[in-house]
Scaffold this active site. Sequence first.
Site, PDB file in Angstrom:
ATOM      1  N   ALA A 152       0.834  -1.208   0.000  1.00 46.63           N
ATOM      2  CA  ALA A 152       0.000   0.000   0.000  1.00 46.63           C
ATOM      3  C   ALA A 152       0.863   1.250   0.000  1.00 46.63           C
ATOM      4  CB  ALA A 152      -0.941  -0.003   1.196  1.00 46.63           C
ATOM      5  N   TYR A 153       1.897   1.263   0.825  1.00 46.24           N
ATOM      6  CA  TYR A 153       2.772   2.437   0.910  1.00 46.24           C
ATOM      7  C   TYR A 153       3.477   2.688  -0.414  1.00 46.24           C
ATOM      8  CZ  TYR A 153       6.342   5.640   2.656  1.00 46.24           C
ATOM      9  OH  TYR A 153       7.145   6.740   2.844  1.00 46.24           O
ATOM     10  N   CYS A 154       4.036   1.633  -1.012  1.00 51.68           N
ATOM     11  CA  CYS A 154       4.745   1.787  -2.282  1.00 51.68           C
ATOM     12  C   CYS A 154       3.791   2.249  -3.381  1.00 51.68           C
ATOM     13  CB  CYS A 154       5.419   0.479  -2.675  1.00 51.68           C
ATOM     14  SG  CYS A 154       6.804   0.022  -1.609  1.00 51.68           S
ATOM     15  N   SER A 156       1.083   3.978  -3.028  1.00 49.52           N
ATOM     16  CA  SER A 156       0.685   5.370  -2.789  1.00 49.52           C
ATOM     17  C   SER A 156       1.796   6.337  -3.160  1.00 49.52           C
ATOM     18  CB  SER A 156       0.283   5.562  -1.320  1.00 49.52           C
ATOM     19  OG  SER A 156       1.406   5.466  -0.455  1.00 49.52           O
TER      20      SER A 156
END
Length: 303
Positions: A152-154, A156
């Site tokens: 999710a972080y990557c 985003s």
Amino acid sequence: MVQGRPDGRVAVVTGGARGVGEATARRLARRGLRLALLGRELDTLRQVADSLPTQTCCIEVDVTDEAALQGAACSVQRRLGPASVVVANAGIAAAGLFADTDTALFDRVINVNLLGSANTARAFLPQLRRTGGYFLQIASTAAFGSAPLMSAYCASKAGVESFAQALRTELHHQGVDVGIAYLHWTGTDMIGGIDDHPVLRALRTHQPSPARRVHSPDQVAAWLVRGINKRATSVYAPPWLRLVEPLRPLLPSIVSRVARRSLADLPAAELHSNTGVLGAGGRADWESHRPAPPLPPVTPPQC
């Protein structure tokens, strides 16, 4: 611009309660800019605001709430004047296997990091057009090559990079500049206990020695403020990251190959443990948005 002397400009920093946001606000304030600190933790924002040497206001707002953010932008203009600098810094991260990550948590990371940045730009663009201002989007080297266990972080951060690139072109003839900041390992509470954390340790172990170095939020803020002063298109923290740009087409496959070896060394119990939200700021945001306990799961049909 003389340090410590008011220069009349207004800077907005989202996620200003701690970490890079707080450090950036402090450095901008020391250069004489008036500050608007936006974030979820009002008491912490007030503590930061009270310690700054220039006129400051703090506003509790969720960057995923577009209407509230529009209201915050109006409040900033009314209390301090139109923004000349906007730093879209608010962000959270969650670690763990995609299949083990709560759907609502995955969505929350995307909403805060990507949609929150878009909402921030939308709310403050009228002011930036008026002042001929500068919008700095905080991205990450997670946009260079997506790492497992941080899907999710990557996603985003790759998204905010693309968003800011498109926005830069759209605003070029309107007098507004858009910069993208690429942050590497930064010593915020998001990566607290990095060497004891199975996910973060796996991501970092096989990186070259210079790439494993953790930089302080204040050092990162110094690089960011230098970029803000230059209205830079790209800000690299640390600066040597600019040397990596020509290699970017190769990085996804390199990261994938190295990560597969790293994951193979992880015990199954660590690999499948869902570590959830990283850092105090992320946990505060998630606790305020955690959905009610779900109903007993229904076994999905077999395909």
